[in-house]
Design an enzyme around this catalytic site. Structure first.
Site, PDB file in Angstrom:
ATOM      1  N   SER A   1      -9.961  -0.345   6.809  1.00 51.14           N
ATOM      2  CA  SER A   1      -9.338  -0.184   5.492  1.00 51.14           C
ATOM      3  C   SER A   1      -8.640  -1.419   4.939  1.00 51.14           C
ATOM      4  O   SER A   1      -8.286  -1.449   3.771  1.00 51.14           O
ATOM      5  CB  SER A   1      -8.356   0.977   5.493  1.00 51.14           C
TER       6      SER A   1
ATOM      7  N   LYS B   1       0.867  -1.186   0.000  1.00 50.47           N
ATOM      8  CA  LYS B   1       0.000   0.000   0.000  1.00 50.47           C
ATOM      9  C   LYS B   1       0.900   1.231   0.000  1.00 50.47           C
ATOM     10  O   LYS B   1       1.965   1.222   0.629  1.00 50.47           O
ATOM     11  CB  LYS B   1      -0.888  -0.012   1.258  1.00 50.47           C
TER      12      LYS B   1
ATOM     13  N   SER C   1      -9.858   1.878   2.576  1.00 53.07           N
ATOM     14  CA  SER C   1      -8.991   2.688   1.740  1.00 53.07           C
ATOM     15  C   SER C   1      -7.913   1.899   1.001  1.00 53.07           C
ATOM     16  O   SER C   1      -7.360   2.386   0.023  1.00 53.07           O
ATOM     17  CB  SER C   1      -8.311   3.769   2.590  1.00 53.07           C
TER      18      SER C   1
END
Ligand code: GLN
Length: 468
Positions: free
Chosen positions: A181, A82, A157
């Protein structure tokens, strides 16, 4: 060429020399190049570094033979991180234009440990900018699409991390979970996602969202892979004082008592999601586990408390992006970041602090106590990850409150600092992934893994990837 879908199978293929690490990198990078245009899950590809590492790994396997797999437990595992995780020499943006050209001089502990264990970093995943969001649509580099149906969101997210994995662009991915997330995108993309206990994995070198809630976790296609990665990433590094190695290991039992918190099954839960969890509950009962209803009455205040505490911490953490030290100036912040900075500054300002921030912290304490009490009665909790199946792109973008409500079942684990694993359980009638989360007391990851693995065995779960 096809590549194996799990760490175990990949390493077996490497051991038997059916495949080598360079082949794996060839396969994934080619797949990204051909398909990511429609998914938009990858922001940066680190091609040269990936090949360099792959060649190094192939030499190690040649030199050390099977010993390479003991000394480097994640050898050959291709990962996409990420874009919240700092990666030395590889652009790290948090999907914000503020950091569009930022190249870190050091790596996050998670990245560093995975590197040292033999992982090959292929690149960085798209996400909601600064990890603010539940759909992936807040990225400054365009929304990520759900690989199972391109008209739907992949969840956020950590949108790119889940979508890249479901697209078979890599073998595992990392994520951050401040309020779902990791679990939400895992749930929406049909993969496993772990939010570890707060204080198990170091936050060092990860762009901070809300520091008292941020948990560093990962995505993989089965529970065994999730376990293998956590083995490498967990434990103190000397840089995050909240990480401890002093905790009580839970004993894994043959049969556990599973709590069904009634507040997680109330109004607003989509019928198909409810039914799928009821089916999972029946499976657990058939397997011999005891399932009982429990109460967490303050759950209804969790999301309200979260949306005060989190922006308060965000407003403080984002203050360092002033255009002087890192990246570009403040005018490059998107609407969502600005909204949170304003909200956070407001709830912390004098005259409002007591009414909002302090009150939210009190509610948080009540929730923590309630969660502790519930784990006196049961070993684990089962709950939906989200009230609905993946929703369509654009469906909630004009209504931030509606978007925030996607997280109602996620907040409890972050506020209480407990671990939660989202696992897939099948597909809906229209082909979208279904699943649920298993939560346990702090540091009970091994108990959660054990039950999740048994469940997957029982339903004969096989990892699958989306057709692109
Ligand atoms: N959707 C939540 C938010 O926007 C979750 C964020 C997260 O877990 N990083 O705040």
């Amino acid at each position: 060429m096809e590549v194996p879908l799990t760490i175990k199978e990949t390493q077996e293929a490497l051991k038997k020399r059916k495949i080598n690490c360079v082949d794996l990198v060839d396969y994934y990078l080619d797949r990204i190049e051909k398909n990511d245009e429609k998914i938009n899950s990858v922001l940066t590809v680190s091609k040269e570094k990936a090949y360099e590492k792959a060649r190094k790994n192939d030499n190690l396997i040649k030199e050390l033979g099977d010993r390479a797999f003991i000394e480097f437990p994640l050898i050959g595992v291709c990962v996409i991180h990420k874009d919240m995780f700092l990666t030395r020499g590889i652009r790290t943006t948090a999907a914000s234009k503020v950091l569009e050209d930022y190249i870190p001089s050091y790596s996050a502990t998670v990245v560093d440990r995975m590197d040292k264990a033999g992982c090959i970093t292929l690149g960085k995943a798209n996400q909601d900018a600064w990890a603010h969001g539940s759909s992936g649509e807040n990225s400054d580099f365009g929304p990520t699409k759900n690989p199972w149906n391109l008209e739907y969101v992949p969840g956020g997210s950590s949108s790119g991390s889940a979508a890249a994995l479901a697209s078979n662009f890599c073998l595992v991915t990392t994520g951050t979970d401040t309020c779902g997330s990791i679990r939400l995108p895992a749930n929406y993309c049909g993969v496993c996602g772990l939010k570890p206990t707060y204080g198990l994995v170091s936050r060092y070198g990860v762009i901070a969202m809300a520091s008292s809630l941020d948990s560093m976790g990962h995505f993989a296609r089965n529970v065994d892979d999730v376990k293998r990665i956590l083995e490498v990433t967990k434990g103190p590094d000397g840089y995050d004082s909240t990480v401890s190695s002093c905790y009580r290991e839970f004993r894994v039992k043959d049969f556990v008592k599973i709590g069904v918190p009634r507040e997680f099954f109330g109004e607003g839960l989509e019928v198909e999601v409810r039914r799928s969890i009821e089916k999972a509950i029946e499976t657990f009962e058939r397997m011999g586990h005891q399932v009982v209803e429990v109460g967490l009455p303050h759950t209804e205040y969790a999301i309200a408390a979260y949306y005060i505490i989190q922006p308060a911490e965000v407003s403080s953490n984002l203050a360092r992006y002033d255009g002087i030290r890192y990246g570009r100036g403040r005018d490059f912040f998107g609407d969502e970041a600005k909204r949170r900075i304003m909200l956070g500054s407001y709830v912390l300002s004098s005259g409002y602090y007591d009414a909002y921030y302090l009150k939210a912290m009190k509610v948080r304490s009540v929730i923590i106590k309630e969660v502790e009490d519930v784990f006196e009665q049961v070993d684990l909790l089962i709950a939906p990850v989200s009230p609905s199946l993946p929703f369509q792109l654009g469906e909630k973008t004009s209504d931030p409150l509606k978007m925030y409500l996607t997280d109602i079942y996620a907040a409890t684990a972050n506020l209480a600092g407990i671990p939660s694993l989202a696992i897939p359980s099948g597909f809906s009638d229209n082909g979208l992934p279904l699943g649920f989360q298993l939560m346990g007391p702090r540091f009970s990851e091994n108990v959660i893994f054990d039950l999740a693995e048994k469940y997957h065995r029982e339903i004969n779960y096989k990892p699958s990837i989306a057709e692109l």
